[in-house]
Design a protein around this motif. Structure first.
Motif, short mmCIF file in Angstrom:
data_model
loop_
_atom_site.label_atom_id
_atom_site.label_comp_id
_atom_site.label_asym_id
_atom_site.label_seq_id
_atom_site.Cartn_x
_atom_site.Cartn_y
_atom_site.Cartn_z
N PHE A 62 5.53 -47.79 50.45
CA PHE A 62 4.91 -47.81 51.63
C PHE A 62 5.23 -46.46 52.16
O PHE A 62 6.39 -46.51 52.33
N PRO A 63 4.64 -45.58 52.48
CA PRO A 63 3.46 -45.39 52.11
C PRO A 63 2.85 -45.12 50.07
O PRO A 63 3.62 -44.26 49.94
N LEU A 67 -3.19 -40.26 43.64
CA LEU A 67 -3.34 -38.40 43.43
C LEU A 67 -4.92 -39.05 42.31
O LEU A 67 -4.61 -39.32 41.44
N GLY A 68 -5.66 -38.55 42.69
CA GLY A 68 -6.93 -39.07 42.31
C GLY A 68 -7.83 -37.74 41.37
O GLY A 68 -7.29 -36.94 41.71
N ALA A 69 -9.00 -37.82 41.56
CA ALA A 69 -10.17 -36.96 40.84
C ALA A 69 -9.85 -35.48 41.44
O ALA A 69 -9.94 -35.00 42.57
N TYR A 136 3.18 -43.32 36.99
CA TYR A 136 3.61 -44.14 38.33
C TYR A 136 5.18 -43.91 38.97
O TYR A 136 5.62 -43.81 37.99
N VAL A 137 4.79 -43.89 40.42
CA VAL A 137 6.45 -43.29 40.70
C VAL A 137 6.26 -45.12 41.19
O VAL A 137 6.47 -44.99 42.38
N VAL A 138 7.89 -45.67 41.38
CA VAL A 138 8.45 -46.45 41.62
C VAL A 138 9.65 -46.40 42.45
O VAL A 138 10.39 -45.60 41.45
N THR A 139 9.61 -46.97 43.47
CA THR A 139 10.71 -46.30 44.68
C THR A 139 12.00 -47.52 44.44
O THR A 139 10.96 -48.24 45.03
N GLN A 140 12.79 -47.28 45.20
CA GLN A 140 14.15 -47.59 45.62
C GLN A 140 14.12 -47.74 47.16
O GLN A 140 14.66 -46.93 47.33
N GLN A 141 12.90 -48.27 48.82
CA GLN A 141 13.70 -47.95 49.34
C GLN A 141 14.63 -49.79 50.16
O GLN A 141 13.51 -50.55 50.27
N LEU A 149 3.46 -44.32 43.62
CA LEU A 149 2.63 -43.26 43.61
C LEU A 149 2.27 -44.16 42.58
O LEU A 149 2.53 -44.11 41.30
N GLN A 150 0.86 -43.31 42.27
CA GLN A 150 -0.11 -43.65 41.15
C GLN A 150 -0.66 -42.93 41.06
O GLN A 150 -1.65 -41.98 42.19
#
Length: 160
Positions: A62-63, A67-69, A136-141, A149-150
């Motif tokens: 999070f957050p 990203l939509g239309a 899709y973005v996969v992060t390490q926190q 992110l999608q």
């Protein structure tokens, strides 16, 4: 050969070794990052197919951003904001499960991986009724890999 020339050659050799080791280390970190991020995204899809909102939140960072239309940006700060009504999805679409048809890493760093994806929503007999590409973005926190992110494009295949 002068002492100065010998020192210069040793310095070049040392810098070459450092560069090779650094490159290999960065490459190994990237491989680990890709593997860990891939595992997180596969776990996300398992949680989705189990209709398990708690596990979906656990494999998210999070957050969460979508990203939509028309360039719409949706930012969700809490697990409650990403809950899916799976009963409604089943009723409205006849959804039974989703498949991750393509999972292609396009950019990899030590703490972030961008995946080009294609997924399909399927009915109980396995028939796809909607297929869509996305990023899709996969992060390490703090040592945790999760979807952050999608961005899903319009369906390339859709049945009523």
């Amino acid at each position: 050969m002068s002492d100065r020339s010998l020192v210069f050659q040793y310095l070049l050799l040392f810098l070459s070794v450092v560069a090779i080791v650094s490159f290999r280390s960065a490459s190994l970190f990237a491989q680990d990052a890709e593997s860990d991020a891939r595992e997180a995204l596969e776990e996300y899809f398992r949680a989705w197919n189990d209709a398990d909102n708690e596990s979906i939140a656990a494999i998210s960072n999070f957050p969460r951003i979508s990203l939509g239309a028309n360039g719409q940006v949706v930012v969700r700060d809490t697990a409650a904001e990403i809950e899916i009504d799976f009963d409604l999805l089943r009723e409205a679409e006849g959804w039974d499960h989703s498949t991750l048809d393509l999972l292609d890493p396009v950019h990899v760093s030590e703490d972030k991986v961008h995946f080009r994806i294609v997924f399909s929503r399927r009915r109980s007999d396995g028939t796809p009724y909607r297929t869509a590409p996305g990023l899709y973005v996969v992060t390490q926190q703090d040592g945790h890999w999760g979807l952050q992110l999608q961005s899903v494009l319009p369906s390339t295949f859709s049945l009523p």
